[in-house]
Design a protein around this motif. Sequence first.
Motif, PDB file in Angstrom:
ATOM      1  N   HIS A 120      57.714  11.111   7.552  1.00 23.33           N
ATOM      2  CA  HIS A 120      56.613  12.040   7.316  1.00 23.33           C
ATOM      3  C   HIS A 120      55.648  12.028   8.491  1.00 23.33           C
ATOM      4  O   HIS A 120      55.560  11.051   9.216  1.00 23.33           O
ATOM      5  CB  HIS A 120      55.860  11.658   6.040  1.00 23.33           C
ATOM      6  CG  HIS A 120      56.627  11.994   4.809  1.00 23.33           C
ATOM      7  ND1 HIS A 120      56.491  13.187   4.153  1.00 23.33           N
ATOM      8  CD2 HIS A 120      57.566  11.303   4.137  1.00 23.33           C
ATOM      9  CE1 HIS A 120      57.308  13.207   3.122  1.00 23.33           C
ATOM     10  NE2 HIS A 120      57.972  12.079   3.080  1.00 23.33           N
ATOM     11  N   SER A 121      54.916  13.114   8.634  1.00 19.76           N
ATOM     12  CA  SER A 121      53.835  13.123   9.607  1.00 19.76           C
ATOM     13  C   SER A 121      52.593  12.574   8.912  1.00 19.76           C
ATOM     14  O   SER A 121      52.607  12.277   7.721  1.00 19.76           O
ATOM     15  CB  SER A 121      53.577  14.536  10.100  1.00 19.76           C
ATOM     16  OG  SER A 121      52.844  15.246   9.139  1.00 19.76           O
ATOM     17  N   ASN A 122      51.503  12.436   9.668  1.00 25.31           N
ATOM     18  CA  ASN A 122      50.266  11.946   9.056  1.00 25.31           C
ATOM     19  C   ASN A 122      49.409  13.107   8.543  1.00 25.31           C
ATOM     20  O   ASN A 122      48.233  12.941   8.303  1.00 25.31           O
ATOM     21  CB  ASN A 122      49.481  11.097  10.056  1.00 25.31           C
ATOM     22  CG  ASN A 122      49.130  11.871  11.305  1.00 25.31           C
ATOM     23  OD1 ASN A 122      49.630  12.983  11.507  1.00 25.31           O
ATOM     24  ND2 ASN A 122      48.273  11.316  12.136  1.00 25.31           N
ATOM     25  N   GLU A 123      50.034  14.270   8.423  1.00 24.17           N
ATOM     26  CA  GLU A 123      49.280  15.418   7.914  1.00 24.17           C
ATOM     27  C   GLU A 123      49.536  15.610   6.425  1.00 24.17           C
ATOM     28  O   GLU A 123      50.674  15.572   5.977  1.00 24.17           O
ATOM     29  CB  GLU A 123      49.681  16.689   8.669  1.00 24.17           C
ATOM     30  CG  GLU A 123      49.312  16.614  10.133  1.00 24.17           C
ATOM     31  CD  GLU A 123      49.365  17.972  10.805  1.00 24.17           C
ATOM     32  OE1 GLU A 123      49.441  18.989  10.094  1.00 24.17           O
ATOM     33  OE2 GLU A 123      49.344  17.994  12.045  1.00 24.17           O
ATOM     34  N   TYR A 124      48.461  15.793   5.700  1.00 18.98           N
ATOM     35  CA  TYR A 124      48.573  16.041   4.270  1.00 18.98           C
ATOM     36  C   TYR A 124      47.800  17.305   3.937  1.00 18.98           C
ATOM     37  O   TYR A 124      46.586  17.341   4.063  1.00 18.98           O
ATOM     38  CB  TYR A 124      48.003  14.868   3.474  1.00 18.98           C
ATOM     39  CG  TYR A 124      48.783  13.586   3.630  1.00 18.98           C
ATOM     40  CD1 TYR A 124      49.789  13.263   2.729  1.00 18.98           C
ATOM     41  CD2 TYR A 124      48.527  12.714   4.673  1.00 18.98           C
ATOM     42  CE1 TYR A 124      50.508  12.087   2.870  1.00 18.98           C
ATOM     43  CE2 TYR A 124      49.239  11.543   4.831  1.00 18.98           C
ATOM     44  CZ  TYR A 124      50.233  11.231   3.921  1.00 18.98           C
ATOM     45  OH  TYR A 124      50.939  10.074   4.060  1.00 18.98           O
ATOM     46  N   ARG A 125      48.522  18.342   3.601  1.00 18.04           N
ATOM     47  CA  ARG A 125      47.861  19.599   3.239  1.00 18.04           C
ATOM     48  C   ARG A 125      48.586  20.246   2.067  1.00 18.04           C
ATOM     49  O   ARG A 125      49.806  20.223   2.016  1.00 18.04           O
ATOM     50  CB  ARG A 125      47.892  20.568   4.417  1.00 18.04           C
ATOM     51  CG  ARG A 125      47.242  20.004   5.653  1.00 18.04           C
ATOM     52  CD  ARG A 125      47.076  21.029   6.736  1.00 18.04           C
ATOM     53  NE  ARG A 125      46.816  20.361   8.008  1.00 18.04           N
ATOM     54  CZ  ARG A 125      45.682  19.757   8.310  1.00 18.04           C
ATOM     55  NH1 ARG A 125      44.691  19.753   7.444  1.00 18.04           N
ATOM     56  NH2 ARG A 125      45.513  19.156   9.469  1.00 18.04           N
ATOM     57  N   PRO A 126      47.814  20.825   1.178  1.00 21.70           N
ATOM     58  CA  PRO A 126      48.455  21.572   0.096  1.00 21.70           C
ATOM     59  C   PRO A 126      49.085  22.834   0.690  1.00 21.70           C
ATOM     60  O   PRO A 126      48.669  23.279   1.764  1.00 21.70           O
ATOM     61  CB  PRO A 126      47.306  21.923  -0.849  1.00 21.70           C
ATOM     62  CG  PRO A 126      46.071  21.395  -0.242  1.00 21.70           C
ATOM     63  CD  PRO A 126      46.358  20.879   1.125  1.00 21.70           C
ATOM     64  N   PRO A 127      50.096  23.398   0.013  1.00 22.08           N
ATOM     65  CA  PRO A 127      50.675  24.637   0.539  1.00 22.08           C
ATOM     66  C   PRO A 127      49.622  25.739   0.575  1.00 22.08           C
ATOM     67  O   PRO A 127      48.717  25.779  -0.258  1.00 22.08           O
ATOM     68  CB  PRO A 127      51.783  24.964  -0.471  1.00 22.08           C
ATOM     69  CG  PRO A 127      51.524  24.114  -1.648  1.00 22.08           C
ATOM     70  CD  PRO A 127      50.705  22.953  -1.223  1.00 22.08           C
ATOM     71  N   ALA A 133      54.850  24.583  -3.163  1.00 17.15           N
ATOM     72  CA  ALA A 133      55.141  23.205  -2.792  1.00 17.15           C
ATOM     73  C   ALA A 133      56.654  23.060  -2.718  1.00 17.15           C
ATOM     74  O   ALA A 133      57.383  23.616  -3.534  1.00 17.15           O
ATOM     75  CB  ALA A 133      54.561  22.253  -3.823  1.00 17.15           C
ATOM     76  N   HIS A 134      57.115  22.324  -1.714  1.00 20.68           N
ATOM     77  CA  HIS A 134      58.552  22.218  -1.507  1.00 20.68           C
ATOM     78  C   HIS A 134      59.246  21.421  -2.583  1.00 20.68           C
ATOM     79  O   HIS A 134      60.453  21.456  -2.704  1.00 20.68           O
ATOM     80  CB  HIS A 134      58.831  21.606  -0.143  1.00 20.68           C
ATOM     81  CG  HIS A 134      58.508  22.555   0.966  1.00 20.68           C
ATOM     82  ND1 HIS A 134      59.360  23.566   1.326  1.00 20.68           N
ATOM     83  CD2 HIS A 134      57.423  22.665   1.759  1.00 20.68           C
ATOM     84  CE1 HIS A 134      58.802  24.256   2.306  1.00 20.68           C
ATOM     85  NE2 HIS A 134      57.630  23.729   2.588  1.00 20.68           N
TER      86      HIS A 134
ATOM     87  N   ALA C  50      48.706  19.547  -5.313  1.00 23.94           N
ATOM     88  CA  ALA C  50      50.002  19.053  -4.838  1.00 23.94           C
ATOM     89  C   ALA C  50      50.111  19.268  -3.332  1.00 23.94           C
ATOM     90  O   ALA C  50      49.696  20.301  -2.811  1.00 23.94           O
ATOM     91  CB  ALA C  50      51.137  19.766  -5.557  1.00 23.94           C
ATOM     92  N   GLU C  51      50.668  18.287  -2.636  1.00 25.48           N
ATOM     93  CA  GLU C  51      50.787  18.371  -1.181  1.00 25.48           C
ATOM     94  C   GLU C  51      52.021  19.185  -0.817  1.00 25.48           C
ATOM     95  O   GLU C  51      52.994  19.250  -1.587  1.00 25.48           O
ATOM     96  CB  GLU C  51      50.866  16.957  -0.599  1.00 25.48           C
ATOM     97  CG  GLU C  51      50.410  16.847   0.835  1.00 25.48           C
ATOM     98  CD  GLU C  51      51.538  16.921   1.822  1.00 25.48           C
ATOM     99  OE1 GLU C  51      51.281  17.212   2.994  1.00 25.48           O
ATOM    100  OE2 GLU C  51      52.692  16.708   1.413  1.00 25.48           O
ATOM    101  N   SER C 192      46.296   8.667   9.130  1.00 26.44           N
ATOM    102  CA  SER C 192      45.719  10.005   8.981  1.00 26.44           C
ATOM    103  C   SER C 192      44.247   9.931   9.327  1.00 26.44           C
ATOM    104  O   SER C 192      43.635   8.876   9.302  1.00 26.44           O
ATOM    105  CB  SER C 192      45.886  10.489   7.541  1.00 26.44           C
ATOM    106  OG  SER C 192      47.240  10.639   7.230  1.00 26.44           O
ATOM    107  N   THR C 196      43.680  15.387  10.077  1.00 25.99           N
ATOM    108  CA  THR C 196      45.044  15.620   9.597  1.00 25.99           C
ATOM    109  C   THR C 196      45.113  15.621   8.072  1.00 25.99           C
ATOM    110  O   THR C 196      46.182  15.753   7.497  1.00 25.99           O
ATOM    111  CB  THR C 196      45.998  14.528  10.117  1.00 25.99           C
ATOM    112  OG1 THR C 196      45.634  13.274   9.533  1.00 25.99           O
ATOM    113  CG2 THR C 196      45.957  14.415  11.621  1.00 25.99           C
ATOM    114  N   TYR C 201      41.592  16.071  -0.036  1.00 24.52           N
ATOM    115  CA  TYR C 201      42.092  14.704  -0.215  1.00 24.52           C
ATOM    116  C   TYR C 201      41.112  13.669   0.340  1.00 24.52           C
ATOM    117  O   TYR C 201      41.073  12.538  -0.120  1.00 24.52           O
ATOM    118  CB  TYR C 201      43.437  14.524   0.503  1.00 24.52           C
ATOM    119  CG  TYR C 201      44.514  15.486   0.074  1.00 24.52           C
ATOM    120  CD1 TYR C 201      44.707  15.799  -1.269  1.00 24.52           C
ATOM    121  CD2 TYR C 201      45.357  16.078   1.004  1.00 24.52           C
ATOM    122  CE1 TYR C 201      45.690  16.675  -1.661  1.00 24.52           C
ATOM    123  CE2 TYR C 201      46.359  16.959   0.622  1.00 24.52           C
ATOM    124  CZ  TYR C 201      46.511  17.264  -0.717  1.00 24.52           C
ATOM    125  OH  TYR C 201      47.488  18.124  -1.099  1.00 24.52           O
TER     126      TYR C 201
END
Lengths: 146, 53, 245
Positions: A120-127, A133-134, C50-51, C192, C196, C201
Amino acid sequence: MKRGWIIGGAAVIVAVFAWLLFGGLQKNVVFFLTPKELLAKGTDGVGVPVRLGGQVKPGSVKWNAQTLDLRFIVTDGAREVPVHSTGAPPQMFRDGMGVVVEGRFGTAGVFEATGLMVKHSNEYRPPKPGEEAHEKYKTLIQQSSQ
Amino acid sequence: MTTAASNLNFIIAAYAVTWIVILGYLWRLVRKGGRARADYERMAQQRSGEKSQ
Amino acid sequence: MKPEGQLNSSSDRLRDPSAARPPRTSIWLAFVSIGAVIVAQTYAILTSPAEGDMGHLQKIMYVHVPAAWMTFLSFFVVFAFSVRYLWQRRENDDLLAASAAEVGATFNGLTLMLGMIWGRPAWGVWWVWDARLTSTLVLFLIFVGYLALRAFTDDTQQKARWSAAVGAIGALNVPIVYMSVKWWRTLHQPPSSPATLDPRYTMGLRLNAIALLLVMIYFIRKRYEIARLERATEHMAEAAAMGGK
């Protein structure tokens, strides 16, 4: 006498840390090779156990739910390596994700993976609005494989 | 099992482990603290008793 | 520390001066910190969407990341008081360092367990020997060794000196663990930052970090209180054995 032991022990531990930081271990703590690095090894990189990491090239995933046969291309932006793996991939696996595969690079130029991990990357974002969401998308694939 | 359902299990497990560790350690500290306090008070009384004689 | 001892011996002549009254940690700090964790977790779970890749698995961040931060902080306390002990040889510094070491090891173990629980669904594996995971495990083992050293050494001065050395040097591993994801190529992602992390969050993560910080402060204080009580009891028992002087 006791003080000498403490100082000696401390010196040993500091030396080990220094070696960890600056010494030859720095090369060994590379968890995976990029496609460019693997290909640069030439025949030395063929047939030996190695980890390869990069991005799943968008649009390259071919998944056969009947035979559990998975093919995709790992890219680092510079070079690409085709990967073959069997079994259902981790649930986060998908186009464009980071992956690390364990296995051997075959003579045919295809990496035969025995293990597949998602990075994973260090990015956390909602769609974004309109995207989904995947997770839901993956659920469909997992169900179709059962 | 769908992915979402199995993910929920991991999320529940993570929060459960967190609470088990926090409350478990808290319980250990409170018990140990009670025992240490009692031992200390007993010893202190014994000492002051000895000295006043 | 000195005024405390003087106050004690003058106001309470009958008591042994070495048994300066150990501190008392209010149980209310425990209630407040536990309550803060409940509030922070509830807020974070209810407000975070949800992410994109991970879905709701992102919520494990609210326990895993603060646990890792508190591990680092506890071991920083160990470092500071171990160094001060080596410098000034105050008994209480040794006891405080040891208390922080036990709390840090607890959070360290928790961080590892939570990381495994998160790694299985997110990466597809429970564990890998990459630089971040390996160095975190090494940190844990160093402080398990530290606690074992204390448990098996009887002489209090020897115990204090040895554990101060191990504690100070062992804590040097903390920046290595933190930087491991930047220095070396790992499966674990780099830290993070607000840049990022979606703002939805960030707040939940900060609240959970503050709440767990309160828990950590209570744990270290309470553990220190116990260590002081036990040591004071030992001193009194020794004094009694020496003939009540």
